[in-house]
Design a protein around this motif. Structure first.
Motif, PDB file in Angstrom:
ATOM      1  N   ALA A   1      39.991  40.861  26.879  1.00  0.00           N
ATOM      2  CA  ALA A   1      38.584  41.582  27.126  1.00  0.00           C
ATOM      3  C   ALA A   1      37.577  40.732  26.250  1.00  0.00           C
ATOM      4  N   ALA A   2      37.876  40.514  25.077  1.00  0.00           N
ATOM      5  CA  ALA A   2      37.138  39.798  24.202  1.00  0.00           C
ATOM      6  C   ALA A   2      36.597  38.415  24.718  1.00  0.00           C
ATOM      7  N   PRO A   3      37.267  37.293  24.887  1.00  0.00           N
ATOM      8  CA  PRO A   3      36.964  36.125  25.830  1.00  0.00           C
ATOM      9  C   PRO A   3      36.128  36.448  26.752  1.00  0.00           C
ATOM     10  N   LEU A   4      36.688  37.267  27.856  1.00  0.00           N
ATOM     11  CA  LEU A   4      36.057  37.649  29.127  1.00  0.00           C
ATOM     12  C   LEU A   4      34.514  38.533  29.010  1.00  0.00           C
ATOM     13  N   GLY A   5      34.400  38.819  27.683  1.00  0.00           N
ATOM     14  CA  GLY A   5      33.134  39.581  27.470  1.00  0.00           C
ATOM     15  C   GLY A   5      32.828  41.096  28.083  1.00  0.00           C
ATOM     16  N   VAL A   6      34.058  41.850  28.361  1.00  0.00           N
ATOM     17  CA  VAL A   6      33.853  42.845  29.301  1.00  0.00           C
ATOM     18  C   VAL A   6      34.539  43.969  28.425  1.00  0.00           C
TER      19      VAL A   6
ATOM     20  N   ALA B   1      36.971  47.671  32.166  1.00  0.00           N
ATOM     21  CA  ALA B   1      36.782  46.751  33.371  1.00  0.00           C
ATOM     22  C   ALA B   1      37.842  46.014  33.831  1.00  0.00           C
ATOM     23  N   LEU B   2      38.733  45.667  32.689  1.00  0.00           N
ATOM     24  CA  LEU B   2      40.183  45.341  32.797  1.00  0.00           C
ATOM     25  C   LEU B   2      41.023  46.340  33.684  1.00  0.00           C
ATOM     26  N   LEU B   3      40.944  47.499  33.444  1.00  0.00           N
ATOM     27  CA  LEU B   3      41.476  48.553  34.338  1.00  0.00           C
ATOM     28  C   LEU B   3      41.116  48.923  35.486  1.00  0.00           C
ATOM     29  N   ASP B   4      40.088  47.806  35.973  1.00  0.00           N
ATOM     30  CA  ASP B   4      39.177  48.108  37.427  1.00  0.00           C
ATOM     31  C   ASP B   4      38.571  49.486  37.439  1.00  0.00           C
ATOM     32  N   GLU B   5      38.381  50.151  36.085  1.00  0.00           N
ATOM     33  CA  GLU B   5      37.673  51.515  36.220  1.00  0.00           C
ATOM     34  C   GLU B   5      38.410  52.458  36.962  1.00  0.00           C
ATOM     35  N   ALA B   6      39.732  52.170  37.046  1.00  0.00           N
ATOM     36  CA  ALA B   6      40.387  53.198  37.852  1.00  0.00           C
ATOM     37  C   ALA B   6      40.729  54.682  36.887  1.00  0.00           C
TER      38      ALA B   6
ATOM     39  N   GLY C   1      24.924  44.113  28.142  1.00  0.00           N
ATOM     40  CA  GLY C   1      24.792  42.616  27.896  1.00  0.00           C
ATOM     41  C   GLY C   1      25.372  41.833  26.666  1.00  0.00           C
ATOM     42  N   ILE C   2      26.121  42.663  26.192  1.00  0.00           N
ATOM     43  CA  ILE C   2      27.039  42.297  25.129  1.00  0.00           C
ATOM     44  C   ILE C   2      27.536  40.948  25.188  1.00  0.00           C
ATOM     45  N   PRO C   3      27.286  39.798  24.286  1.00  0.00           N
ATOM     46  CA  PRO C   3      27.569  38.515  24.478  1.00  0.00           C
ATOM     47  C   PRO C   3      29.445  38.532  24.136  1.00  0.00           C
ATOM     48  N   SER C   4      30.077  37.838  24.995  1.00  0.00           N
ATOM     49  CA  SER C   4      31.595  37.601  24.718  1.00  0.00           C
ATOM     50  C   SER C   4      31.650  36.924  23.289  1.00  0.00           C
ATOM     51  N   ARG C   5      32.564  37.138  22.771  1.00  0.00           N
ATOM     52  CA  ARG C   5      33.082  36.387  21.418  1.00  0.00           C
ATOM     53  C   ARG C   5      33.342  35.101  21.777  1.00  0.00           C
ATOM     54  N   ASP C   6      32.752  34.208  20.903  1.00  0.00           N
ATOM     55  CA  ASP C   6      32.829  32.831  20.902  1.00  0.00           C
ATOM     56  C   ASP C   6      34.223  32.430  21.401  1.00  0.00           C
TER      57      ASP C   6
ATOM     58  N   GLY D   1      45.955  43.057  37.307  1.00  0.00           N
ATOM     59  CA  GLY D   1      46.218  41.810  37.363  1.00  0.00           C
ATOM     60  C   GLY D   1      44.914  40.879  38.196  1.00  0.00           C
ATOM     61  N   ALA D   2      44.701  41.751  39.335  1.00  0.00           N
ATOM     62  CA  ALA D   2      43.563  40.976  40.253  1.00  0.00           C
ATOM     63  C   ALA D   2      42.387  41.070  39.408  1.00  0.00           C
ATOM     64  N   ARG D   3      42.036  42.191  38.593  1.00  0.00           N
ATOM     65  CA  ARG D   3      40.977  42.311  38.134  1.00  0.00           C
ATOM     66  C   ARG D   3      40.602  41.054  37.087  1.00  0.00           C
ATOM     67  N   VAL D   4      41.739  40.914  36.200  1.00  0.00           N
ATOM     68  CA  VAL D   4      41.711  39.689  35.135  1.00  0.00           C
ATOM     69  C   VAL D   4      41.286  38.452  36.024  1.00  0.00           C
ATOM     70  N   ARG D   5      42.094  38.105  37.103  1.00  0.00           N
ATOM     71  CA  ARG D   5      42.031  36.809  37.894  1.00  0.00           C
ATOM     72  C   ARG D   5      40.488  36.803  38.321  1.00  0.00           C
ATOM     73  N   ARG D   6      40.076  37.867  38.824  1.00  0.00           N
ATOM     74  CA  ARG D   6      38.672  37.872  39.477  1.00  0.00           C
ATOM     75  C   ARG D   6      37.628  37.285  38.307  1.00  0.00           C
ATOM     76  N   LEU D   7      37.699  38.232  37.211  1.00  0.00           N
ATOM     77  CA  LEU D   7      36.882  38.061  36.029  1.00  0.00           C
ATOM     78  C   LEU D   7      36.928  36.519  35.406  1.00  0.00           C
ATOM     79  N   ARG D   8      38.313  35.969  35.383  1.00  0.00           N
ATOM     80  CA  ARG D   8      38.613  34.411  34.838  1.00  0.00           C
ATOM     81  C   ARG D   8      38.006  33.658  35.809  1.00  0.00           C
ATOM     82  N   GLU D   9      38.216  33.898  36.934  1.00  0.00           N
ATOM     83  CA  GLU D   9      37.363  32.821  38.184  1.00  0.00           C
ATOM     84  C   GLU D   9      35.923  32.999  37.844  1.00  0.00           C
ATOM     85  N   ASP D  10      35.368  34.245  37.930  1.00  0.00           N
ATOM     86  CA  ASP D  10      34.006  34.082  37.904  1.00  0.00           C
ATOM     87  C   ASP D  10      33.290  33.700  36.420  1.00  0.00           C
ATOM     88  N   ARG D  11      34.106  33.420  35.637  1.00  0.00           N
ATOM     89  CA  ARG D  11      33.832  32.694  34.469  1.00  0.00           C
ATOM     90  C   ARG D  11      33.986  31.351  34.435  1.00  0.00           C
ATOM     91  N   GLY D  12      34.507  30.798  35.413  1.00  0.00           N
ATOM     92  CA  GLY D  12      35.002  29.435  35.517  1.00  0.00           C
ATOM     93  C   GLY D  12      35.934  29.119  34.458  1.00  0.00           C
TER      94      GLY D  12
END
Length: 196
Positions: free
Chosen positions: A68-73, A77-82, A186-191, A21-32
């Motif tokens: 993962a697709a719209p976040l481009g990761v 990365a969503l599992l916080d690489e744990a 550097g893979i682009p996220s899906r449109d 949850g924390a990781r998804v929120r950080r990624l979402r906020e980082d992408r605005g």
């Protein structure tokens, strides 16, 4: 694999939910992205995404792939690489064994458990993503939806995962495999307007 109903499994599940949850929120906020925008792009409910980000909802494999697709990761990365983080849904469980970052790619390794007769559908990943699976028990049908193949214990299948694909346990027995996902750097996220 944790035994359902034990204290350790509950703690691990709760810890994974909070970390994801924390990781998804950080990624979402980082992408605005707003909650609404990400929920719409991933094809999930805004309330469900809010609960997931707060750690009050366990993420399923389907939900994480959709995010993962719209976040481009990559999924890891969503599992916080744990290492050891486990996610399941629809009779399929994935446990992260390893994640490595190279200058040109990210390599994720999972152990996968498929309940007998279960089918795991996956959306297309970004261009250049490739999946490799070694079957270690049972039999699977896997690969692109338009051209799947079958493999039994000891066999390896590799395919481009930039199209919809699936894994299906064949017969009356569960199946297991080691899945390696290679994602180019550097893979682009899906449109964001594409459906999940």
């Amino acid at each position: 694999m944790p035994v359902p109903g034990t204290h350790g499994a509950t703690a691990s599940s709760a810890d994974t939910s909070l970390r994801v949850g924390a990781r998804v929120r950080r990624l979402r906020e980082d992408r605005g992205l707003s909650l609404s925008a990400l929920a719409r792009a991933a094809g999930i409910g805004k309330a469900s995404l809010s609960e997931l980000e707060a750690g009050r909802r366990n993420a399923t494999l389907s939900t994480l792939y959709a995010l993962a697709a719209p976040l481009g990761v990559p999924l890891a990365a969503l599992l916080d690489e744990a290492v050891g983080a486990e996610v399941s849904g629809g009779g399929v469980t994935a446990r992260l064994l390893d994640v490595r970052h190279h200058p040109d790619s990210t390599v994720e390794t999972y152990v996968m458990h498929f309940a007998a007769g279960e089918v795991r559908h996956s959306p297309s990943h970004g261009a250049g993503v490739r999946e490799h699976l070694v079957v270690v028990r049972g039999a699977l049908q896997l690969g692109p939806d338009t051209q799947p193949c079958e493999a039994v214990a000891g066999e390896h299948v590799a395919f481009d995962a930039d199209v919809p694909h699936h894994y299906a346990a064949l017969g009356d027995e569960p199946a297991e495999g080691i899945l390696v996902i290679v994602t180019p750097a550097g893979i682009p996220s899906r449109d964001r307007s594409d459906p999940p």
